[in-house]
Design an enzyme around this catalytic site. Sequence first.
Site, PDB file in Angstrom:
ATOM      1  N   HIS A  40      34.781  34.454  35.591  1.00  0.00           N
ATOM      2  CA  HIS A  40      34.355  35.727  36.174  1.00  0.00           C
ATOM      3  C   HIS A  40      35.348  36.231  37.222  1.00  0.00           C
ATOM      4  CE1 HIS A  40      31.583  38.026  39.062  1.00  0.00           C
ATOM      5  NE2 HIS A  40      31.845  38.819  38.028  1.00  0.00           N
ATOM      6  N   HIS A  65      31.157  46.984  37.098  1.00  0.00           N
ATOM      7  CA  HIS A  65      30.565  46.540  35.831  1.00  0.00           C
ATOM      8  C   HIS A  65      30.180  47.694  34.926  1.00  0.00           C
ATOM      9  CE1 HIS A  65      29.981  43.214  38.709  1.00  0.00           C
ATOM     10  NE2 HIS A  65      30.453  42.521  37.704  1.00  0.00           N
ATOM     11  N   ARG A 139      37.982  52.258  52.638  1.00  0.00           N
ATOM     12  CA  ARG A 139      37.992  51.101  51.765  1.00  0.00           C
ATOM     13  C   ARG A 139      36.780  50.240  52.144  1.00  0.00           C
ATOM     14  NH1 ARG A 139      37.092  47.852  48.297  1.00  0.00           N
ATOM     15  NH2 ARG A 139      38.660  46.550  47.296  1.00  0.00           N
ATOM     16  N   CYS A 186      46.034  49.898  53.424  1.00  0.00           N
ATOM     17  CA  CYS A 186      45.417  48.872  52.591  1.00  0.00           C
ATOM     18  C   CYS A 186      46.523  48.137  51.831  1.00  0.00           C
ATOM     19  CB  CYS A 186      44.450  49.512  51.609  1.00  0.00           C
ATOM     20  SG  CYS A 186      43.567  48.291  50.630  1.00  0.00           S
ATOM     21  N   TYR A 322      43.876  39.359  48.873  1.00  0.00           N
ATOM     22  CA  TYR A 322      44.857  39.804  49.862  1.00  0.00           C
ATOM     23  C   TYR A 322      45.936  38.756  50.107  1.00  0.00           C
ATOM     24  CZ  TYR A 322      41.535  43.532  50.418  1.00  0.00           C
ATOM     25  OH  TYR A 322      40.700  44.588  50.157  1.00  0.00           O
TER      26      TYR A 322
END
Length: 467
Positions: A40, A65, A139, A186, A322
């Site tokens: 997953h 999803h 974000r 970001c 990250y």
Amino acid sequence: QDSTRVYTKEEVSSHTSPETGIWVTLGSEVFDVTEFVDLHPGGPSKLMLAAGGPLEPFWALYGVHNQSHVRELLAQYKIGELNPEDKVPPALETSDPYADDPVRHPALQVNSQRPFNAEPPPELLTENYITPNPIFFTRNHLPVPNLDPDTYRLHVVGAPGGQSLSLSLDDLYKFPKHEITVTLQCAGNRRSEMTQVKEVKGLEWKIGAISTARWAGARLCDVLAQAGHQLRETEAHVCFEGLDSDPTGTAYGASIPLARAMDPEAEVLLAYEMNGQPLPRDHGFPVRVVVPGVVGARHVKWLGRVSVEPEESCSHWQRRDYKGFSPSVDWDTVDFDSAPSIQELPVQSAITEPRDGETIESGEVTVKGYAWSGGGRAVIRVDVSLDGGLTWQAAELCGEGQRPRKAWAWRLWQLQVPVPPGQKELNIVCKAVDDSYNVQPDTVAPIWNLRGVLSNAWHHVHVRVTP
Ligand code: HEM
Ligand code: MTE
């Protein structure tokens, strides 16, 4: 498997371990996902939250999803139908954890609605040196918490021999107020350019996952000192926890090294103001961390807890996200423990005007954009090319000047140049240089990584010229 077999809710709920098999339901269908759990993309532990029951309440939280490729993947694991009486009550199916999210500015380009992720369009991004709050990129990993400023408390865990603090907003206002201009970027800014090389996992940010604001608040070092913390000889980290959490109550979290947090020159803030206003809800109301020169992910919003620990935050976003990897590392071979968490970011620049694909007049063209580097490194030059990088001219830097080693905010830049006569097309490129003489890589393929972070290759814009 006979996929028409009918199971009851009770049968499904007894399948929650590798031994019994791990089953879930969606709508009227039952799936055995035992084999998929470890594959997953959101991690096995998140999937396991839904083991033995319906996916709907969890998928309502994570809009990723809602894509056909996810539904097709799930379909492979179908083992049967759910007893019609046992279907999820519609109230649960439709209960929307994002119903209470704030209203957003219509100019924002939305990359994902739930959780909300959006960037300002290039036309607006460099219109102002300070990004107006309503179009500052957003974000979010989770629903936006709705916090009451009167009962809000920031919990600061005390040092051994020191004292733990429970700070109200009024308590925070009593610390000396510190105000600085800081650009937030970001790690996924410009990810969409990496995707063009090869698929990556993550939101398709264009060039707008970066914005600049005046932030005001208490300095983290002052608050830590009051809780009895000092610099340590041994490795230590300051861990932050947000008040936004997933269905298990796991909060967003991240950490920075204690040395940065304790350094008054690093100017790490517990910010309660953004451009002279209380923080907007999307940006962390009432209090967020601002870590100048450091990747956005460490600027924890809706801050609930601060502690000093011997190790980095155990949060998924510190340890399993990250981070940067070699282009040859894929999801089968990646070892997240082998790479340091991203802190300071590399030098970056992008063109905001003209737009890619635009048609411009012959005569003169004005090229505009932004440039910034992490770690307080100043931008010393931005080079612009109209011919794909064969020849270059230096752009004029505008906006606030930068302090050496404390250049926390971007420079905007522009260049007005004649369009070379006879040109039908221009391949406009920019690249910035910081005061360590770090430069941007010329192409993106050699810095491609599976998570699509640290995308800072030369930025290209193609335009047509009217004859
Ligand atoms: C991401 C499938 C259950 C949370 C994904 C993705 C797939 C997937 C294919 C990648 C989507 C993309 O990036 O295009 C599934 C399947 C599930 C399941 C088949 C059930 C059998 C869950 C549950 C949760 C969850 C129960 C939460 C409680 C997430 C999160 C991501 C994700 C947070 C995003 C990871 C990231 O981008 O960092 N899932 N999922 N998933 N999933 Fe699931
Ligand atoms: N803090 C909390 N509590 N929850 C989050 O989802 N996202 C992080 C960081 N802080 C996040 C968070 C990330 S990845 C970034 S890039 C910045 O917030 C974005 O800040 P902004 O939404 O104010 O632009």
